[in-house]
Design a protein around this motif. Structure first.
Motif, short mmCIF file in Angstrom:
data_model
loop_
_atom_site.label_atom_id
_atom_site.label_comp_id
_atom_site.label_asym_id
_atom_site.label_seq_id
_atom_site.Cartn_x
_atom_site.Cartn_y
_atom_site.Cartn_z
N UNK A 380 0.74 -1.34 0.06
CA UNK A 380 0.05 0.00 0.01
C UNK A 380 0.82 1.25 -0.03
N UNK A 381 0.17 2.42 -0.36
CA UNK A 381 0.82 3.57 -0.07
C UNK A 381 1.19 3.88 1.32
N UNK A 382 2.30 4.83 1.77
CA UNK A 382 2.42 5.10 3.05
C UNK A 382 3.90 4.98 3.17
N UNK A 383 4.81 4.85 2.17
CA UNK A 383 6.21 4.75 2.03
C UNK A 383 6.90 3.55 1.79
N UNK A 384 6.22 2.47 1.86
CA UNK A 384 6.53 1.01 1.82
C UNK A 384 6.95 0.91 0.17
N UNK A 385 6.69 1.64 -0.75
CA UNK A 385 7.16 1.48 -2.09
C UNK A 385 8.44 1.84 -2.29
N UNK A 386 8.65 3.15 -1.83
CA UNK A 386 10.17 3.76 -1.99
C UNK A 386 11.16 2.98 -1.23
N UNK A 387 10.62 2.61 0.04
CA UNK A 387 11.34 1.63 0.93
C UNK A 387 11.94 0.51 0.13
N UNK A 388 11.00 -0.11 -0.49
CA UNK A 388 11.28 -1.55 -1.11
C UNK A 388 12.29 -1.23 -2.10
N UNK A 389 11.89 -0.05 -3.09
CA UNK A 389 12.69 0.24 -4.32
C UNK A 389 14.14 0.49 -3.90
N UNK A 390 14.49 1.33 -2.86
CA UNK A 390 15.45 1.62 -2.26
C UNK A 390 16.37 0.70 -1.60
N UNK A 391 15.66 -0.35 -1.02
CA UNK A 391 16.25 -1.52 -0.38
C UNK A 391 16.86 -2.44 -1.38
N UNK A 392 15.99 -2.80 -2.19
CA UNK A 392 16.25 -3.76 -3.31
C UNK A 392 17.29 -3.11 -4.15
N UNK A 393 17.36 -1.78 -4.64
CA UNK A 393 18.64 -0.99 -5.41
C UNK A 393 19.78 -1.38 -4.66
N UNK A 394 19.73 -1.23 -3.26
CA UNK A 394 20.92 -1.39 -2.56
C UNK A 394 21.40 -2.84 -2.62
N UNK A 395 20.40 -3.80 -2.37
CA UNK A 395 20.50 -5.27 -2.44
C UNK A 395 21.25 -5.62 -3.85
N UNK A 396 20.89 -5.04 -5.08
CA UNK A 396 21.36 -5.48 -6.24
C UNK A 396 22.69 -4.92 -6.29
N UNK A 397 22.94 -3.56 -5.72
CA UNK A 397 24.24 -3.05 -6.02
C UNK A 397 25.41 -3.92 -5.28
N UNK A 398 24.98 -4.45 -3.98
CA UNK A 398 25.71 -5.34 -3.42
C UNK A 398 25.83 -6.60 -3.93
N UNK A 399 24.77 -6.91 -4.41
CA UNK A 399 24.95 -8.32 -5.12
C UNK A 399 26.07 -8.27 -6.31
N UNK A 400 25.87 -7.45 -7.10
CA UNK A 400 27.01 -7.36 -8.24
C UNK A 400 28.17 -7.17 -7.71
#
Ligand SMILES: Cc1cc2nc3c(=O)[nH]c(=O)nc-3n(C[C@H](O)[C@H](O)[C@H](O)COP(=O)(O)OP(=O)(O)OC[C@H]3O[C@@H](n4cnc5c(N)ncnc54)[C@H](O)[C@@H]3O)c2cc1C
Length: 412
Positions: A380-400
């Motif tokens: 839902x809206x509430x900040x959960x969208x951007x949080x997941x986008x930024x967290x998965x972005x950080x995870x993908x960077x670390x994964x690379x």
């Protein structure tokens, strides 16, 4: 990055495709580690959807305890939990402060930058990325692979590149004019993609001409909506073709899925959630005399004109007049269909979780990582969208970084 079909260059260079929050965060993690990064985006500038999110105040994340926070991701919770835990709301807030953007927690627990805008944050973020040596190629549209090479359509003609690793962060399919159009779903060479569907979306209602003409654009304040046993208090907005807004979005996944079964569904609207049905019945039990129904409802039930209009709309639709209190507490709104994906806040569906490992690398395309709304989750809206986008972005960077180190392409 080598723009011909040559073997890997000696220094690893990573292509991040998609310059939204997920791609920019992946680029930051990589650039901080000293890896060469180029961000490619099909639009003339980066972060357009982030800027649009800023128009609503830019709800960055939420102050919920982590356990309740993670529950918002539904079936994707198990996969997102370690990723969000590794870059949690506190880290996001600290990161935002590091960009010179102080934050505050609103009364609902939502976290916003004090400017309530995205532009200062994006400006500062792009400046930081530039100082870390990140390059950007705008108006470059990724159009698929040619063997291992990435193919792009560019203003100078088609180009083919062979990076050391790739992060795909192409977004969902809502608001396509901002860049993410979901066209990537056909480019993934057999990789499973759960159908892209509207999330946090409004619904079509067959309002009468009279109601639509009078109330389109009018907010419904301090209401409660109930569907399938879930009740949400908040606000909504009447639109010319239906209803939208925060309280509707919170129920929109369940409503959308119910509508997918065929036929219409009925949403229950409580116009006076602060009053019990008994109290309301006592107020409305007074003799009405010569007072019009509208004035009576306004005076005794405290309804705004749009609330009165909704009661009248229900009466014209065949609801009985004998228990007005029941009608005000449980007003049926017949939803015909979700509004289209291009008007949704976000997208459900995306690259199936089975297709990526825990560091978000595609099993079938080693060296290619996926982040952001492109993955199969919704919230839902509430900040959960951007949080997941930024967290998965950080995870993908670390994964690379981990993957480059394993291949000895980067020092451990
Ligand atoms: C009106 C609105 C308000 C919102 N408000 C909030 C809010 O307050 N809080 C919140 O948490 N979320 C909010 N969101 C959602 C949030 O903005 C998105 O979840 C987030 O931007 C998704 O990030 P992303 O990086 O995954 O994708 P995007 O931000 O969509 O970025 C993807 C990028 O990929 C590029 N791209 C796509 N295809 C290609 C291609 N083939 N080649 C090259 N580039 C490509 C696009 O141009 C785009 O720049 C809002 C969304 C909207 C529409």
């Amino acid at each position: 990055m080598n723009e011909t079909e040559s073997p890997n260059p000696p220094r690893p260079t990573v292509a991040v495709i998609g310059g939204g929050p997920a791609g920019l965060m992946a680029a930051e993690v990589l650039a901080r580690a000293g890896v060469g990064v180029t961000i490619f985006d099909r639009m003339p500038s980066l972060g357009r959807k982030l800027l649009m999110a800023g128009r609503g105040g830019l709800n960055l994340t939420h102050s919920d305890p982590l356990d309740s926070f993670l529950a918002r991701y539904g079936t994707a919770r198990a996969r997102l939990a370690p990723i969000v835990a590794a870059f949690p709301p506190a880290a996001l807030i600290a990161w935002c402060h590091g960009l010179g953007q102080p934050t505050f927690v609103g009364s609902s627990g939502r976290v916003f930058p004090t400017t309530m805008k995205a532009s200062p944050l994006l400006r500062s973020w792009l400046g930081r990325l530039e100082s870390l040596g990140v390059a950007a190629r705008t108006r470059w549209r990724w159009i698929g692979w040619d063997g291992a090479a990435l193919r792009f359509e560019t203003p100078e003609g088609d180009r083919s590149l062979l990076p050391s690793a790739t992060v795909l962060a192409l977004g969902g399919a809502s608001w396509p004019r901002l860049g993410s159009d979901g066209a990537w779903a056909t480019l993934l060479d057999g990789i499973a993609v759960a159908p892209l569907r509207p999330s946090n979306v409004g619904f079509v209602v067959g309002w009468s001409e009279h109601f639509r003409g009078r109330f389109a654009g009018v907010p419904l304040k301090r209401i409660a909506l109930t569907f399938a046993g879930a009740t949400v208090r908040g606000e909504a907005m009447v639109t010319a073709d239906g209803i939208e807004g925060g309280a509707v979005y919170a129920l929109s996944a369940a409503l959308r899925d119910a509508l997918a079964g065929g036929g219409a569904v009925t949403l229950s609207l409580d116009l006076r959630p602060d009053l019990s049905r008994t109290t309301l019945a006592a107020k409305l039990g007074k003799p009405r005399g010569s007072v019009s129904l509208s004035n009576f409802l306004r005076k005794e039930a405290g309804l705004a004109p749009v609330g009165v209009g909704l009661v009248q709309e229900a009466l014209h639709g065949g609801a009985g007049k004998d228990d007005l209190a029941a009608l005000i507490k449980d007003l049926p709104i017949r939803l015909v269909a979700p509004k289209s994906l291009d008007r949704a806040i976000s997208t459900a569906g995306g690259v199936a979780w089975d297709e990526v490992d825990d560091r978000l690398m595609l099993h079938r395309r080693p060296g290619v990582f996926v982040a952001g709304e492109m993955l199969d989750w919704e919230a839902p809206t509430g900040g959960y969208l951007l949080q997941a986008c930024l967290s998965t972005g950080a995870a993908a960077g670390a994964g690379v970084l981990g993957w480059l180190r394993e291949g000895r392409a980067w020092p451990t």
